[in-house]
Scaffold this motif. Structure first.
Motif, mmCIF file in Angstrom:
data_model
loop_
_atom_site.group_PDB
_atom_site.id
_atom_site.type_symbol
_atom_site.label_atom_id
_atom_site.label_comp_id
_atom_site.label_asym_id
_atom_site.label_seq_id
_atom_site.Cartn_x
_atom_site.Cartn_y
_atom_site.Cartn_z
ATOM 1 N N PRO A 115 -4.796 -8.371 22.438
ATOM 2 C CA PRO A 115 -4.303 -7.815 21.152
ATOM 3 C C PRO A 115 -4.725 -6.508 20.976
ATOM 4 O O PRO A 115 -5.322 -6.264 21.404
ATOM 5 C CB PRO A 115 -4.779 -8.702 20.147
ATOM 6 N N PRO A 116 -3.905 -5.797 20.910
ATOM 7 C CA PRO A 116 -3.239 -4.778 19.993
ATOM 8 C C PRO A 116 -4.453 -4.007 19.234
ATOM 9 O O PRO A 116 -5.076 -3.292 19.146
ATOM 10 C CB PRO A 116 -2.929 -4.193 19.913
ATOM 11 N N GLY A 117 -4.515 -5.152 18.068
ATOM 12 C CA GLY A 117 -5.828 -5.424 16.871
ATOM 13 C C GLY A 117 -4.843 -4.189 16.108
ATOM 14 O O GLY A 117 -4.561 -3.444 16.267
ATOM 15 N N ALA A 118 -5.591 -3.979 14.741
ATOM 16 C CA ALA A 118 -4.807 -3.008 13.631
ATOM 17 C C ALA A 118 -6.081 -1.896 13.582
ATOM 18 O O ALA A 118 -6.616 -1.656 14.047
ATOM 19 C CB ALA A 118 -4.865 -4.558 12.574
ATOM 20 N N VAL A 119 -4.879 -1.034 13.333
ATOM 21 C CA VAL A 119 -5.180 0.450 13.207
ATOM 22 C C VAL A 119 -5.002 0.877 12.088
ATOM 23 O O VAL A 119 -3.944 0.914 11.454
ATOM 24 C CB VAL A 119 -4.583 1.521 14.454
ATOM 25 N N ALA A 120 -6.495 1.173 11.224
ATOM 26 C CA ALA A 120 -5.905 1.621 9.642
ATOM 27 C C ALA A 120 -5.456 3.312 9.540
ATOM 28 O O ALA A 120 -6.466 4.498 10.510
ATOM 29 C CB ALA A 120 -7.584 1.525 9.337
ATOM 30 N N ALA A 121 -4.652 3.805 9.135
ATOM 31 C CA ALA A 121 -3.702 4.845 8.390
ATOM 32 C C ALA A 121 -5.198 5.374 7.721
ATOM 33 O O ALA A 121 -5.088 4.887 6.705
ATOM 34 C CB ALA A 121 -2.500 5.278 8.862
ATOM 35 N N HIS A 148 0.640 -0.944 0.052
ATOM 36 C CA HIS A 148 -0.013 0.491 -0.241
ATOM 37 C C HIS A 148 0.823 1.088 0.452
ATOM 38 O O HIS A 148 0.398 2.667 0.394
ATOM 39 C CB HIS A 148 -0.642 -0.064 1.564
ATOM 40 N N LEU A 149 2.223 1.546 0.083
ATOM 41 C CA LEU A 149 3.399 2.485 -0.569
ATOM 42 C C LEU A 149 3.517 2.950 1.044
ATOM 43 O O LEU A 149 2.672 4.490 1.090
ATOM 44 C CB LEU A 149 2.893 3.086 -1.466
ATOM 45 N N ARG A 150 2.907 2.206 2.398
ATOM 46 C CA ARG A 150 2.909 3.290 3.357
ATOM 47 C C ARG A 150 3.789 3.153 4.166
ATOM 48 O O ARG A 150 5.112 2.252 3.969
ATOM 49 C CB ARG A 150 1.523 2.116 4.807
ATOM 50 N N PRO A 151 4.781 4.217 4.553
ATOM 51 C CA PRO A 151 6.128 4.431 5.783
ATOM 52 C C PRO A 151 5.971 3.277 6.336
ATOM 53 O O PRO A 151 4.952 2.988 7.197
ATOM 54 C CB PRO A 151 5.937 6.129 5.722
ATOM 55 N N PRO A 152 7.668 2.971 7.220
ATOM 56 C CA PRO A 152 7.219 2.010 8.105
ATOM 57 C C PRO A 152 6.229 2.787 9.543
ATOM 58 O O PRO A 152 5.935 1.326 9.661
ATOM 59 C CB PRO A 152 8.332 1.840 8.003
ATOM 60 N N GLU A 153 6.438 3.483 9.635
ATOM 61 C CA GLU A 153 6.198 4.178 11.044
ATOM 62 C C GLU A 153 4.571 3.948 10.991
ATOM 63 O O GLU A 153 3.620 4.043 11.811
ATOM 64 C CB GLU A 153 6.337 5.500 11.466
ATOM 65 N N VAL A 154 3.781 4.064 10.049
ATOM 66 C CA VAL A 154 2.639 3.601 9.594
ATOM 67 C C VAL A 154 2.303 2.424 9.734
ATOM 68 O O VAL A 154 1.269 1.879 10.024
ATOM 69 C CB VAL A 154 1.893 4.549 8.104
ATOM 70 N N LEU A 163 -4.969 19.041 2.166
ATOM 71 C CA LEU A 163 -5.213 17.722 1.694
ATOM 72 C C LEU A 163 -6.522 17.408 1.715
ATOM 73 O O LEU A 163 -7.188 18.076 2.908
ATOM 74 C CB LEU A 163 -3.907 16.825 2.416
ATOM 75 N N VAL A 164 -6.533 16.644 1.321
ATOM 76 C CA VAL A 164 -8.113 15.719 1.480
ATOM 77 C C VAL A 164 -8.075 13.796 1.063
ATOM 78 O O VAL A 164 -7.420 13.315 1.236
ATOM 79 C CB VAL A 164 -9.374 15.811 0.483
ATOM 80 N N PRO A 165 -9.012 13.727 2.183
ATOM 81 C CA PRO A 165 -8.942 12.141 2.016
ATOM 82 C C PRO A 165 -8.941 11.225 0.984
ATOM 83 O O PRO A 165 -9.536 11.800 -0.227
ATOM 84 C CB PRO A 165 -10.137 11.929 3.065
ATOM 85 N N ALA A 166 -8.639 10.342 0.603
ATOM 86 C CA ALA A 166 -7.399 10.011 -0.284
ATOM 87 C C ALA A 166 -9.377 8.753 -0.714
ATOM 88 O O ALA A 166 -9.498 8.575 0.074
ATOM 89 C CB ALA A 166 -6.716 9.378 -0.560
ATOM 90 N N PRO A 167 -9.371 9.079 -1.910
ATOM 91 C CA PRO A 167 -10.691 7.680 -2.106
ATOM 92 C C PRO A 167 -9.638 5.926 -1.575
ATOM 93 O O PRO A 167 -8.631 5.678 -2.006
ATOM 94 C CB PRO A 167 -10.442 7.213 -3.699
ATOM 95 N N GLY A 168 -10.912 5.583 -1.726
ATOM 96 C CA GLY A 168 -10.457 4.467 -0.399
ATOM 97 C C GLY A 168 -10.401 4.715 0.870
ATOM 98 O O GLY A 168 -9.782 3.815 1.710
ATOM 99 N N GLY A 169 -10.139 5.384 1.227
ATOM 100 C CA GLY A 169 -10.152 5.958 2.816
ATOM 101 C C GLY A 169 -8.633 5.387 3.624
ATOM 102 O O GLY A 169 -7.286 5.566 2.639
ATOM 103 N N ALA A 170 -8.625 4.493 4.440
ATOM 104 C CA ALA A 170 -7.313 4.092 5.397
ATOM 105 C C ALA A 170 -6.822 3.836 4.448
ATOM 106 O O ALA A 170 -7.217 2.390 3.248
ATOM 107 C CB ALA A 170 -8.289 3.868 6.155
ATOM 108 N N ALA A 171 -5.686 2.978 4.495
ATOM 109 C CA ALA A 171 -4.580 2.069 4.340
ATOM 110 C C ALA A 171 -3.627 1.065 5.813
ATOM 111 O O ALA A 171 -3.936 1.229 6.830
ATOM 112 C CB ALA A 171 -3.687 2.290 3.501
#
Length: 138
Positions: free
Chosen positions: A92-98, A67-73, A130-138
């Motif tokens: 469990p922490p569970g996944a968090v969408a950035a 998804h071309l996310r930075p390592p911190e994301v 900036l605006v939310p990208a189409p498709g939202g979170a990654a």
């Protein structure tokens, strides 16, 4: 160099920190992305930037993510809270969408909000929010 590396350059622009060197790099990346989108050959200058010692590992991590996310994301998305084990909550922490944000005036800047309170930056090229990208979170 194709659209994927132009997208990596846009992500890099969105995650540069403050400082004069970052401002110059941001401007150069914006120029290269614009030229690449017009069909110019920008492989060599982008690769020179991507291979800088301070950026090499970070760029490789972004290129390696589907998804071309930075390592911190990616770390946040995996639930890495960045806390010592004795300070973490049980379970469990569970996944968090950035949330992914892009420049609405051009495809030259991508930024990921990692926490709900993070303010959304302006595009340095077009001077718009900036605006939310189409498709939202990654």
């Amino acid at each position: 160099m194709g659209d994927r590396d132009l997208a990596v350059a846009a992500v890099l622009r969105g995650h540069l920190t403050d400082g004069p060197a970052c401002g110059e790099l941001d401007e150069r990346l914006a120029e290269l992305i614009a030229a690449g989108r017009r069909g110019a050959e920008v492989s060599s200058p982008l690769e020179e930037i991507f291979e800088r010692p301070a950026l090499r590992d970070w760029v490789a991590a972004v290129r390696g993510d589907a998804h071309l996310r930075p390592p911190e994301v990616v770390a946040v998305a995996r639930g890495d809270r960045g806390l010592a084990p004795d300070l973490q909550l049980p379970g469990p922490p569970g996944a968090v969408a950035a949330a992914r944000f892009v420049c609405p005036a051009g495809d030259d800047l991508t930024w990921f909000r990692q926490q709900a309170g993070d303010p959304v930056p302006m595009c340095g090229t077009h001077h718009v929010a900036l605006v939310p990208a189409p498709g939202g979170a990654a």
